[in-house]
Scaffold this active site. Structure first.
Site, PDB file in Angstrom:
ATOM      1  N   SER A  65       0.811  -1.220   0.000  1.00 58.07           N
ATOM      2  CA  SER A  65       0.000   0.000   0.000  1.00 58.07           C
ATOM      3  C   SER A  65       0.847   1.274   0.000  1.00 58.07           C
ATOM      4  O   SER A  65       1.662   1.477  -0.882  1.00 58.07           O
ATOM      5  CB  SER A  65      -0.933  -0.071   1.207  1.00 58.07           C
ATOM      6  OG  SER A  65      -1.803   1.003   1.246  1.00 58.07           O
ATOM      7  N   ASP A 277      -3.401   6.165  -3.085  1.00 53.93           N
ATOM      8  CA  ASP A 277      -2.226   5.596  -2.411  1.00 53.93           C
ATOM      9  C   ASP A 277      -1.631   4.491  -3.287  1.00 53.93           C
ATOM     10  O   ASP A 277      -2.066   4.283  -4.423  1.00 53.93           O
ATOM     11  CB  ASP A 277      -2.579   5.110  -0.995  1.00 53.93           C
ATOM     12  CG  ASP A 277      -3.325   3.793  -0.999  1.00 53.93           C
ATOM     13  OD1 ASP A 277      -3.970   3.488  -2.010  1.00 53.93           O
ATOM     14  OD2 ASP A 277      -3.267   3.059   0.010  1.00 53.93           O
ATOM     15  N   GLU A 371     -12.144   5.875   6.769  1.00 57.39           N
ATOM     16  CA  GLU A 371     -11.097   6.312   7.677  1.00 57.39           C
ATOM     17  C   GLU A 371     -10.719   7.722   7.230  1.00 57.39           C
ATOM     18  O   GLU A 371     -10.863   8.059   6.052  1.00 57.39           O
ATOM     19  CB  GLU A 371      -9.881   5.383   7.568  1.00 57.39           C
ATOM     20  CG  GLU A 371     -10.192   3.988   8.072  1.00 57.39           C
ATOM     21  CD  GLU A 371      -8.945   3.110   8.178  1.00 57.39           C
ATOM     22  OE1 GLU A 371      -8.805   2.452   9.205  1.00 57.39           O
ATOM     23  OE2 GLU A 371      -8.130   3.079   7.236  1.00 57.39           O
ATOM     24  N   ASN A 373      -8.043   8.886   6.550  1.00 56.42           N
ATOM     25  CA  ASN A 373      -7.015   8.860   5.505  1.00 56.42           C
ATOM     26  C   ASN A 373      -7.576   8.586   4.112  1.00 56.42           C
ATOM     27  O   ASN A 373      -6.827   8.483   3.147  1.00 56.42           O
ATOM     28  CB  ASN A 373      -5.937   7.839   5.852  1.00 56.42           C
ATOM     29  CG  ASN A 373      -6.498   6.425   5.980  1.00 56.42           C
ATOM     30  OD1 ASN A 373      -7.454   6.056   5.317  1.00 56.42           O
ATOM     31  ND2 ASN A 373      -5.897   5.633   6.850  1.00 56.42           N
ATOM     32  N   ARG A 499      -1.931   5.207  19.938  1.00 57.79           N
ATOM     33  CA  ARG A 499      -2.179   3.773  19.725  1.00 57.79           C
ATOM     34  C   ARG A 499      -0.989   3.170  18.978  1.00 57.79           C
ATOM     35  O   ARG A 499      -0.324   3.875  18.205  1.00 57.79           O
ATOM     36  CB  ARG A 499      -3.481   3.533  18.954  1.00 57.79           C
ATOM     37  CG  ARG A 499      -3.540   4.226  17.620  1.00 57.79           C
ATOM     38  CD  ARG A 499      -4.767   3.840  16.826  1.00 57.79           C
ATOM     39  NE  ARG A 499      -4.605   2.570  16.134  1.00 57.79           N
ATOM     40  CZ  ARG A 499      -3.951   2.424  14.986  1.00 57.79           C
ATOM     41  NH1 ARG A 499      -3.398   3.466  14.377  1.00 57.79           N
ATOM     42  NH2 ARG A 499      -3.849   1.245  14.433  1.00 57.79           N
TER      43      ARG A 499
HETATM   44  P1  NG1 Z   1      -1.887   1.665  11.323  1.00 53.63           P
HETATM   45  O1  NG1 Z   1      -0.474   1.544  10.902  1.00 53.63           O
HETATM   46  O2  NG1 Z   1      -2.423   0.545  12.161  1.00 53.63           O
HETATM   47  O3  NG1 Z   1      -2.176   3.031  11.907  1.00 53.63           O
HETATM   48  C1  NG1 Z   1      -2.606   2.378   8.834  1.00 53.63           C
HETATM   49  C2  NG1 Z   1      -3.714   3.385   8.817  1.00 53.63           C
HETATM   50  C3  NG1 Z   1      -5.046   2.642   8.844  1.00 53.63           C
HETATM   51  C4  NG1 Z   1      -5.154   1.635   7.727  1.00 53.63           C
HETATM   52  C5  NG1 Z   1      -3.901   0.772   7.669  1.00 53.63           C
HETATM   53  C6  NG1 Z   1      -3.858  -0.127   6.472  1.00 53.63           C
HETATM   54  C7  NG1 Z   1      -3.796   5.604   9.853  1.00 53.63           C
HETATM   55  C8  NG1 Z   1      -3.716   6.379  11.104  1.00 53.63           C
HETATM   56  N1  NG1 Z   1      -3.653   4.276   9.970  1.00 53.63           N
HETATM   57  O4  NG1 Z   1      -2.762   1.579   9.986  1.00 53.63           O
HETATM   58  O5  NG1 Z   1      -6.075   3.565   8.804  1.00 53.63           O
HETATM   59  O6  NG1 Z   1      -5.440   2.266   6.519  1.00 53.63           O
HETATM   60  O7  NG1 Z   1      -2.710   1.543   7.692  1.00 53.63           O
HETATM   61  O8  NG1 Z   1      -3.421   0.495   5.304  1.00 53.63           O
HETATM   62  O9  NG1 Z   1      -3.985   6.185   8.787  1.00 53.63           O
HETATM   63 ZN    ZN Z   2      -3.751   1.094   0.379  1.00 48.11          ZN
END
Ligand code: NG1
Ligand code: ZN
Length: 531
Positions: A65, A277, A371, A373, A499
């Site tokens: 990703s 992305d 999300e 993002n 987190r």
């Molecule tokens: P993590 O690394 O657990 O924060 C990130 C994104 C998730 C999700 C995953 C998978 C943020 C804060 N976190 O996870 O929303 O998209 O990657 O791609 O954007």
């Molecule tokens: Zn992705």
């Protein structure tokens, strides 16, 4: 037993580095590509088992990703195109971490636990992103599938959502669409063209969109799709992979986290732009105003636009279907407030990771999940889809209701309900803006984001941080939440949480406050408290 002996032999060609432990995280396994060959082989094995168990086609996507180009990863796709079920994430972790000599035993445990008939056929669809390492890694997946006697079908370069779509089509006997990339382009572009017919007098300017392809697969696939859209959308594609490095200073994650435009794109004031992305399952929009100020329209703004549009259509169609929005702790406080207080829609907060949001959205007639993002989609319950179809088919439906129902029907067809999809989301947003005659500035003005900041902190062991309340509060280590509470109290309109990331070896810090300066200060102070 002969089959498992074959597995044992083939696995010797994909040896596991002794002692290496990896976790099936928020989005599968993800780390430096050099550490992944054995993981890919084993995920091929697991996909074959999952296929035998479900008597359906399973998907395996090789991608990391938005991570840097040197990384790679793998995620499994279940029969209806959704993320693999949690019990099998545990099997994946166990299989991935079994030392070489214990692999067959670990496999046997899964076979017994899941009561799998090894004689059952297995069918696995495989897709990959544009990373140089994806080529050999997807070959390792195929090796795993075939050493369990399964049939692997390698579709080569695909976006993650295209593979989800194709798996779903295959297992529903093509009722969801044709299980090919062309089937995907045709279904989505037909729906898009039908929808934009309802937007009269669109100028070329309104049809024009700048797309940052993150130098990845989304750019390639947009090029392929372009002619299906029959000039109803005119795309200027940047960061198309011809020069730059994947995700480097571009792409949706960069734009969202840095809160600035990507490199490699020239924007004029007011021009509508979006970024995908690295595997094209996320999208964010943005523009620069006449004063040169950057405006970001993230997943929260997207969810708001889409749920507003759907609510209006439902009212016009006279359909009493409940629309809910599912967010995570990263959702901007202003968006949650606007959705609940002004739009009066139900809002749910779930743990990070689209599988959690997807699951929650399934509880409603229409569940819009995003999300912050930009990863998200809309789910329609079967009953909701049927009621929309009945209305379009009923000769007694009056013109106003019928036109709303037809729009809803085409909207359903435009959405990839299996998973968040940058291309499908982009087309939906473009259609909504066109139908409502809205500019990107008007969309942005629906509510004003609270200034916010996201930071990463490297710690010795991120797992010492445990959270509750959809990750909004830390329960360990002792004293951390109290420290955060004290810091948050120093600022107005403030909120902060921490987190552990599920995809990187970091702790994520998020803060929002009345001004950017305060959001930055709060994020920094919380980072120090974590460290
Ligand atoms: P993590 O690394 O657990 O924060 C990130 C994104 C998730 C999700 C995953 C998978 C943020 C804060 N976190 O996870 O929303 O998209 O990657 O791609 O954007
Ligand atoms: Zn992705």
């Amino acid at each position: 037993m002969a089959l498992l002996e074959k597995v044992s032999q083939s696995s010797a060609l994909h040896p596991k580095p002794v002692g290496l432990v990896l976790q099936y995280g928020t989005a599968g396994f993800r780390t430096n590509a050099k550490q992944l060959d054995h993981i890919m082989f084993r995920m091929g094995l697991l996909a074959a088992l999952r296929s035998k168990k479900t008597k359906s086609t399973i998907g395996v996507m090789v991608t990391a990703s938005h991570n840097p180009e040197e990384d790679n990863g793998v995620k499994l796709i279940d029969p209806m195109g959704e993320m693999v079920t949690p019990a099998w994430e545990e099997h994946a972790t166990r299989l991935a971490n079994a030392e070489q000599e214990a692999l067959v035993m670990a496999l046997n445990d899964i076979i017994e636990m899941e009561a799998i008939n090894l004689n059952q056929d297995a069918s696995v669809f495989i897709g990959k992103d544009t990373r140089p390492s994806s080529e050999t890694l997807s070959q390792a997946v195929l090796d795993g599938v075939s050493s369990l006697g399964g049939h692997g079908c390698d579709y080569g370069l695909l976006t993650t959502p295209q593979l989800h779509f194709m798996v779903c089509c295959k297992n529903t006997q093509n009722r969801y669409g044709n299980a090919t990339v062309e089937g995907y382009y045709k279904k989505l572009s037909r729906a898009f063209i039908q929808l934009t017919k309802h937007a009269s007098n669109r100028t070329d300017d309104q049809k024009h969109l700048l797309v940052d392809g993150a130098n990845g697969i989304g750019a390639l696939k947009m090029r392929e799709m372009e002619h299906f859209l029959q000039k109803e959308l005119q795309i200027s594609l940047h960061n198309d992979g011809s020069q730059g490095k994947l995700n480097f200073q571009c792409g949706a994650d960069y734009v969202k986290v840095q809160q600035k435009p990507p490199e490699g794109i020239k924007m004029s004031a007011g021009e509508r732009c979006c970024s995908f992305d690295g595997d094209a399952d996320r999208i964010v929009y943005y523009f620069i105003d006449s004063a040169g100020r950057f405006h970001l329209l993230d997943g929260d703004k997207i969810a708001t636009l889409i749920s507003m549009y759907l609510k209006e259509l439902l009212t016009q169609a006279g359909l009493d279907l409940q629309v809910a929005v599912v967010q995570t702790a990263y959702a901007n406080g202003s968006s949650t407030r606007f959705l609940e207080e002004t739009m009066k829609v139900t809002v749910r907060c779930e743990k990070t990771g689209v599988k959690h949001l997807h699951h929650a959205a399934q509880q409603f007639d229409i569940g819009v999940y995003f999300e912050a993002n930009g990863h998200g989609t809309v789910l329609f319950s079967k009953a909701a889809e049927e009621r929309i179809q009945q209305l379009t088919a009923d000769p007694n439906t009056n013109d106003e209701k019928k036109s709303a129902a037809v729009l809803l029907e085409n909207t359903v067809n435009l959405i990839n309900q299996t998973v968040g999809d940058a291309i499908s989301d982009m087309l939906l947003i473009e259609a909504v803006l066109a139908i409502r005659g809205m500019t990107v500035q008007q969309w942005d003005a629906i509510y004003t984001d609270l200034p916010n900041r996201q930071l990463k902190v490297k710690v010795a062991d991120r797992r010492v941080i445990e959270t509750t309340d959809a990750e909004r509060r830390a329960v360990s280590p002792a004293g951390l939440q109290e420290a955060i509470d004290t810091l948050v109290k120093k600022y107005q309109k403030s909120r902060a949480f921490v987190r552990p990331s599920g995809t990187e070896d970091v702790v994520r810090v998020y803060a929002e406050a009345d001004t950017q300066e305060n959001a930055d200060k709060l994020a920094h102070e919380v980072s120090v408290a974590v460290y």
